[in-house]
Design a protein around this motif. Structure first.
Motif, short mmCIF file in Angstrom:
data_model
loop_
_atom_site.label_atom_id
_atom_site.label_comp_id
_atom_site.label_asym_id
_atom_site.label_seq_id
_atom_site.Cartn_x
_atom_site.Cartn_y
_atom_site.Cartn_z
N THR A 381 0.84 -1.19 0.00
CA THR A 381 0.00 0.00 0.00
C THR A 381 0.88 1.24 0.00
OG1 THR A 381 -1.70 -1.18 1.25
CG2 THR A 381 -1.83 1.21 1.22
N SER A 382 0.58 2.15 -0.91
CA SER A 382 1.33 3.40 -1.01
C SER A 382 0.37 4.57 -1.08
CB SER A 382 2.23 3.39 -2.26
OG SER A 382 3.15 2.32 -2.21
N GLU A 383 0.82 5.71 -0.63
CA GLU A 383 0.02 6.93 -0.67
C GLU A 383 0.81 8.02 -1.39
OE1 GLU A 383 -2.33 10.08 2.30
OE2 GLU A 383 -1.22 8.35 3.12
N VAL A 384 0.18 8.65 -2.38
CA VAL A 384 0.82 9.73 -3.13
C VAL A 384 -0.17 10.88 -3.28
CG1 VAL A 384 2.34 8.18 -4.41
CG2 VAL A 384 0.12 8.77 -5.35
N GLU A 385 0.37 12.05 -3.55
CA GLU A 385 -0.48 13.20 -3.79
C GLU A 385 -1.22 13.03 -5.10
OE1 GLU A 385 1.82 16.73 -3.61
OE2 GLU A 385 2.40 16.47 -1.51
N ALA A 386 -2.40 13.64 -5.17
CA ALA A 386 -3.21 13.55 -6.38
C ALA A 386 -3.79 14.92 -6.70
CB ALA A 386 -4.31 12.52 -6.21
N LYS A 387 -4.31 15.03 -7.94
CA LYS A 387 -4.97 16.25 -8.37
C LYS A 387 -6.40 15.93 -8.76
CE LYS A 387 -0.64 18.25 -10.10
NZ LYS A 387 0.06 18.84 -11.27
N GLU A 388 -7.15 16.97 -9.15
CA GLU A 388 -8.55 16.77 -9.47
C GLU A 388 -8.74 15.87 -10.68
OE1 GLU A 388 -10.24 20.64 -9.88
OE2 GLU A 388 -10.58 20.87 -7.72
N ASP A 389 -7.78 15.89 -11.63
CA ASP A 389 -7.91 15.09 -12.84
C ASP A 389 -7.18 13.75 -12.75
OD1 ASP A 389 -5.38 16.09 -12.80
OD2 ASP A 389 -5.33 16.69 -14.91
N THR A 390 -6.72 13.38 -11.55
CA THR A 390 -6.02 12.10 -11.38
C THR A 390 -7.01 10.95 -11.52
OG1 THR A 390 -4.39 13.10 -9.90
CG2 THR A 390 -4.63 10.70 -9.81
N PRO A 391 -6.70 9.93 -12.34
CA PRO A 391 -7.62 8.79 -12.48
C PRO A 391 -7.72 8.00 -11.17
CG PRO A 391 -5.96 8.81 -14.22
CD PRO A 391 -5.53 9.82 -13.23
N VAL A 392 -8.92 7.49 -10.91
CA VAL A 392 -9.18 6.66 -9.74
C VAL A 392 -9.50 5.26 -10.21
CG1 VAL A 392 -10.65 6.32 -7.71
CG2 VAL A 392 -10.03 8.64 -8.44
N LEU A 393 -8.94 4.24 -9.52
CA LEU A 393 -9.19 2.85 -9.85
C LEU A 393 -10.05 2.19 -8.77
CD1 LEU A 393 -5.65 1.70 -11.08
CD2 LEU A 393 -7.59 2.47 -12.46
#
Length: 408
Positions: A381-393
């Protein structure tokens, strides 16, 4: 570079290249639900046979495995639906020694959900939809939480999260013990031990007692049915032995009647004995032989009843095992969902209990949202920063936080 950093770097690369991720086939994971259909081409008859016993919806368990009748446990996490279909067909052909490989069709029945927590109106679990982004996910969750409602809402969220956690944690505990009982039932055991992950919990004693009653009832019902079939087989076997003795006695009478007929024959030819007596002797022999045939027919009927009783005993065991296997699969799916919900509620409790969250919301300045994605890749499990247009799986956890304001 440390393994955790490598996993985070890999996740970041997948987030930065949505085109490449979209081009790849979807990889399965826990909580995905599949619709499986199997058909076999009959070379001799030139027809297709539908394997209705295997057709239906199946869930990928928390360990990433899929349980299919006649195939058993197979690894599904990380594989595509076409790879699963090919593996099922090959496994069935090998295990059942079929001349032709059955064709399996595997389709997505339901994607595993995604989760969102933090500064949204309705945090929680939501069904995944294709082409989902962080912004779309926030919209599905009701948008950004309004600051005017946040103060009173925060206390409500904390109470709701604690109550939901207690419910899901109790459900998780019961499912763990239920799974242990099903495993014991499948193994033919009369009892089971408390699973290690729930040892010491004061609630386990009552739940174990309830599950023990179910285990005892299942095995008692099966034993009563098998004992009744054994008694029936004993009665039928005794009937067969009795009929065999009657046949032996009847054969002796046939032999005696045949000897008498043999001695009367020459006398009748010389006119020393009436023909009526000769006919009576022949009739007696025929009647005795007819009774022997009746006894032999009764023996065949009794043996057929014995064979049916033996098949009924096999069917009783198979039915119980089949029902237990289906129940275990559903229990695994429910346990996985309860575990995820418990973890989510713990996060919501921590979020609602955080003083910094209240301080940032009650400030007079316009808040800025920060997004991050929690994703499992290659078992890590990893956590990274995301933006509004980041794809979600499917399976992703989206965290929505408030950035500190200028005054803070």
């Amino acid at each position: 570079m440390a393994p955790s950093r490598l996993a985070a770097a890999a996740l970041a690369m997948s987030l930065l290249t949505p085109q490449m991720a979209a081009a790849e086939d979807y990889r399965l994971g826990p909580q995905d639900k599949l619709n499986i259909r199997v058909a076999e081409w009959q070379t001799v008859d030139g027809t297709f046979r539908d394997w209705s016993a295997l057709n239906g919806d199946y869930s990928v368990g928390p360990a990433g495995t899929l349980s299919v009748p006649f195939v058993g446990e197979m690894q599904a996490a990380g594989k595509t639906t076409s790879e699963i279909a090919a593996a099922i067909g090959l496994a069935l052909q090998r295990k059942l020694a079929l001349p032709d490989k059955p064709e399996a069709s595997v389709e997505m029945a339901q994607f595993r959900p995604f989760y969102i927590s933090g500064e949204v109106q309705n945090p929680g679990q939501f069904p995944y939809v294709p082409d989902l982004t962080v912004l779309k996910a926030v919209s599905i969750a009701g948008g950004i939480r309004r600051s005017a409602d946040y103060g009173p809402q925060l206390g409500k969220d904390l109470v709701t999260a604690k109550g939901s956690f207690d419910i899901y944690d109790d459900q998780r505990l019961r499912l763990i013990i239920k799974r242990a009982r099903i495993d014991a039932d499948l193994a033919g055991k009369t009892s089971f031990e408390v699973p290690k992950e729930v040892e010491g919990d004061p609630r386990t004693q009552a739940i174990v007692a309830d599950e023990m009653q179910i285990l005892t009832a299942d095995q008692k019902a099966l034993k009563l049915k098998l004992d009744a079939l054994d008694d029936l087989k004993g009665v039928l076997q005794g009937e067969v032995e009795s009929l065999q003795k009657k046949i032996a006695n009847q054969q002796q009478q046939v032999d005696l009647a045949q000897q008498q007929l043999t001695s009367i024959g020459p006398l009748a030819q010389k006119g020393l004995v009436a023909n009526a007596r000769l006919l009576d002797s022949k009739q007696t022999v025929a009647d005795l032989q007819g009774k022997i045939l009746d006894y032999e027919t009764a023996i065949l009927t009794a043996k057929q009843s014995i064979s049916k009783a033996e098949q009924d005993a096999i069917d009783a065991r198979n039915t119980l095992n089949s029902n237990l296997a289906a129940s275990r699969q559903q229990t695994e799916a429910d346990l996985n969902e309860a575990t995820l919900r418990t973890a989510m509620q713990k996060g919501l409790i921590a979020q609602a209990s955080d003083p910094a969250t209240m301080a940032s919301i009650t400030g007079s300045e316009e808040p800025t949202l920060l997004y991050s994605l929690l994703r499992v890749a290659d078992g890590k499990t990893s956590e990274v920063e995301a933006k509004e247009d980041t794809p979600v799986l499917p399976g992703d956890v989206i965290k929505v936080k408030l950035a500190p304001t200028a005054s803070q």
